[in-house]
Design an enzyme around this catalytic site. Structure first.
Site, PDB file in Angstrom:
ATOM      1  N   LYS A 148       0.849  -1.181   0.000  1.00 17.37           N
ATOM      2  CA  LYS A 148       0.000   0.000   0.000  1.00 17.37           C
ATOM      3  C   LYS A 148       0.893   1.241   0.000  1.00 17.37           C
ATOM      4  CE  LYS A 148      -4.252  -1.644   0.137  1.00 17.37           C
ATOM      5  NZ  LYS A 148      -5.246  -1.295  -0.910  1.00 17.37           N
ATOM      6  N   LYS A 244     -13.648  -6.762  -7.952  1.00 17.87           N
ATOM      7  CA  LYS A 244     -14.022  -6.972  -6.553  1.00 17.87           C
ATOM      8  C   LYS A 244     -15.532  -7.134  -6.480  1.00 17.87           C
ATOM      9  CE  LYS A 244     -10.271  -4.286  -4.411  1.00 17.87           C
ATOM     10  NZ  LYS A 244      -9.953  -3.046  -3.656  1.00 17.87           N
TER      11      LYS A 244
END
Length: 325
Positions: A148, A244
């Site tokens: 991240k 997703k």
């Protein structure tokens, strides 16, 4: 048919941080569909980035309860809810109920081959280079690490992780945290550090520059990709899409998106929100034969469901029907 809506909180192992903030719990909603002796379940994660909350998703689902009890089908439901978390939980609950009623596993209902175990990426939370290096050292045995990132200091973060896990494959997720100038500055350095993929470098509403910026590393659309209607915007700007379930609004649309995206020549990543094994199970089916699997949600939790997906390191194993499908 009866409907139950459950609001659950699952503790995260430590703190999970991305460019938008940190969290210590995964907040999920579970839809249960009860018919005769059968119970179908689906899980979703309301996501503030898309204007969702626990309250808003429950408010979307509640008015459909009467229609569901009167016989609303999964196919009919698709047009009553937009792509998003609410439809995901309900769509997956319908699929699970269907499997249980017919005594079949989900791959049998879909008429596809039995799924195989998958190797998932493992996410290192946004932190200082020193702490991310330590996390990399602790997870250096994993074949694929996802980092991240946030913008300033990202090259130092990736370099630290590469030092801590020299043999791991690395992909990165900027979560819309860069701008065009940062992109041009950072990407050449990431090439040197052998980064294989960059997820959503620019904001979804301001990514037109990707049409002409150099792409020496595969670019993956996340926030820019929701359902099939996203594809015209994506083609020419990205090389890959992140499917997703909470963005597509369930397994039904996720499978359709995967098929159409592959026909358009896009590579496929299947990702997840931070959630339990119940949310990963439908995505496990979509993730068969894709280029990148990122279904590590349960690995980041302090506790998972009693019936859960088992992991051997980063390998996800086929789950039992007591969990889902």
């Amino acid at each position: 048919m009866k409907v139950n809506l459950l609001d659950e909180s699952w503790p995260i192992r430590g703190t999970f941080t991305i460019s938008r903030g940190s969290k210590t719990h995964a907040q999920v909603i579970v839809v249960e569909l009860l018919q005769d002796k059968y119970v179908g379940r689906g899980e979703c994660v309301p996501y503030a980035r898309y204007g969702e909350s626990i309250e808003s998703v429950l408010a979307e689902l509640a008015p459909l309860a009467v229609k569901i009890e009167e016989g609303l089908t999964r196919q009919q439901m698709q047009s009553l809810l937009p792509a998003g978390a609410a439809r995901n939980a309900l769509d997956c609950a319908y699929w699970d109920l269907e499997c249980k009623k017919y005594g079949q596993r989900i791959w049998q209902r879909l008429a596809v081959a039995m799924p195989k175990p998958l190797i998932t990426a493992y996410t290192l939370s946004l932190d200082t280079p020193e702490r991310m290096k330590q996390a990399a050292i602790e997870n250096a045995y994993r074949p694929l690490l996802k980092l991240k990132l946030a913008g300033k200091g990202d090259v130092e973060r990736v370099a630290a992780v590469r030092e801590g896990a020299p043999d791991a494959r690395i992909i990165v997720d900027a979560n819309e945290g860069w701008n065009e100038a940062l992109y041009l500055e950072i990407v050449p350095e990431l090439v040197k550090l052998k980064v294989e993929m960059i997820e959503q470098p620019l904001p979804a509403n301001n990514d037109s520059a990707l049409k002409y910026l150099p792409r020496p590393i595969t670019l993956c659309a996340d926030e820019s990709c929701h359902d099939r209607r996203s594809l015209p915007h994506i083609i020419g700007r990205y090389d890959m899409i992140n499917i997703k379930m909470d963005k597509t609004g369930g397994l039904t649309e996720a499978l359709a998106l995967k098929e159409e995206a592959e026909k358009a020549g896009l590579k496929i990543m299947v990702g997840c929100m931070l959630a339990t094994s119940l949310a990963m199970a439908p995505a496990f089916m979509v993730a068969q034969n894709v280029q990148v699997v990122d279904l590590d949600g349960p690995l980041l939790l302090a506790k998972d469901r009693e019936e859960c997906i088992t992991f051997n390191g980063s390998q996800m194993n086929i789950y039992q029907d007591a969990l889902w499908g």
